[in-house]
Scaffold this motif. Sequence first.
Motif, short mmCIF file in Angstrom:
data_model
loop_
_atom_site.label_atom_id
_atom_site.label_comp_id
_atom_site.label_asym_id
_atom_site.label_seq_id
_atom_site.Cartn_x
_atom_site.Cartn_y
_atom_site.Cartn_z
N LEU A 10 0.85 -1.19 0.00
CA LEU A 10 0.00 0.00 0.00
C LEU A 10 0.89 1.24 0.00
CD1 LEU A 10 -2.76 1.43 0.33
CD2 LEU A 10 -2.48 1.14 2.81
N GLN A 12 0.91 5.71 -0.98
CA GLN A 12 0.13 6.88 -1.34
C GLN A 12 0.45 7.31 -2.77
OE1 GLN A 12 1.00 9.85 1.69
NE2 GLN A 12 -0.80 9.22 2.86
N ALA A 13 -0.49 7.99 -3.36
CA ALA A 13 -0.28 8.51 -4.70
C ALA A 13 0.99 9.37 -4.72
CB ALA A 13 -1.48 9.32 -5.15
N LYS A 86 -0.05 6.22 -9.29
CA LYS A 86 -1.38 6.82 -9.36
C LYS A 86 -2.41 5.79 -8.92
CE LYS A 86 0.22 9.36 -13.45
NZ LYS A 86 0.45 10.65 -12.76
N SER A 87 -3.58 6.27 -8.55
CA SER A 87 -4.63 5.36 -8.08
C SER A 87 -4.98 4.34 -9.17
CB SER A 87 -5.87 6.14 -7.66
OG SER A 87 -6.35 6.94 -8.74
N THR A 90 -3.43 0.78 -9.25
CA THR A 90 -3.86 -0.25 -8.31
C THR A 90 -4.28 -1.51 -9.06
OG1 THR A 90 -4.56 1.33 -6.62
CG2 THR A 90 -5.58 -0.85 -6.58
N GLN A 121 -0.02 -7.73 -4.87
CA GLN A 121 -1.00 -6.65 -4.86
C GLN A 121 -0.32 -5.30 -4.69
OE1 GLN A 121 -4.61 -6.70 -5.06
NE2 GLN A 121 -4.25 -4.48 -5.26
N THR A 123 -1.53 -1.39 -4.15
CA THR A 123 -2.67 -0.52 -3.87
C THR A 123 -2.17 0.89 -3.68
OG1 THR A 123 -3.87 -2.32 -2.80
CG2 THR A 123 -4.66 -0.08 -2.40
N VAL A 124 -2.68 1.81 -4.48
CA VAL A 124 -2.28 3.20 -4.41
C VAL A 124 -3.45 4.01 -3.89
CG1 VAL A 124 -1.32 5.16 -5.66
CG2 VAL A 124 -0.75 2.83 -6.38
N SER A 125 -3.26 4.65 -2.76
CA SER A 125 -4.33 5.45 -2.17
C SER A 125 -4.19 6.90 -2.61
CB SER A 125 -4.28 5.37 -0.64
OG SER A 125 -3.06 5.91 -0.17
N SER A 126 -5.31 7.52 -2.89
CA SER A 126 -5.28 8.91 -3.36
C SER A 126 -5.43 9.87 -2.21
CB SER A 126 -6.39 9.12 -4.38
OG SER A 126 -7.63 8.79 -3.82
#
Length: 126
Positions: A10, A12-13, A86-87, A90, A121, A123-126
């Motif tokens: 995981l 962040q953007a 970027k989101s 993901t 996996q 996962t990119v959080s915005s």
Amino acid sequence: VQLQASGGGLVQAGGSLRLSCAASGRTLSNFAMGWFRQAPGKEREFVAAITWSGTNTYYEESVKGRFTISRDNAKIAVYLQMNDLKSEDTAVYYCAAATRPFYSDNYYRSSTYDYWGLGTQVTVSS
């Protein structure tokens, strides 16, 4: 040949991750390699590929300038450095190995590859 992708997580953007792909019990030096990804509800898509020598690399348009595929000198592993995430990046990322050289720009086709890893996996959080 059993491939294992690792390095997902995981982030962040705007952040970065480095994915690795290794083959259990053998070198990857004789294989052209690729990375693909599959987002929820979408088909698996090509991300990047590298020839067995490492001389040529190929990228999907949306990751050009942000992702870099490479392989180490001993051809033990293949990497995907992902920057400015970027989101929309993901997805589950898969590495794949092709026993035959790329030709006619077939590096983007899933059918080109003979072996696939289980995926990791991202996962990119915005």
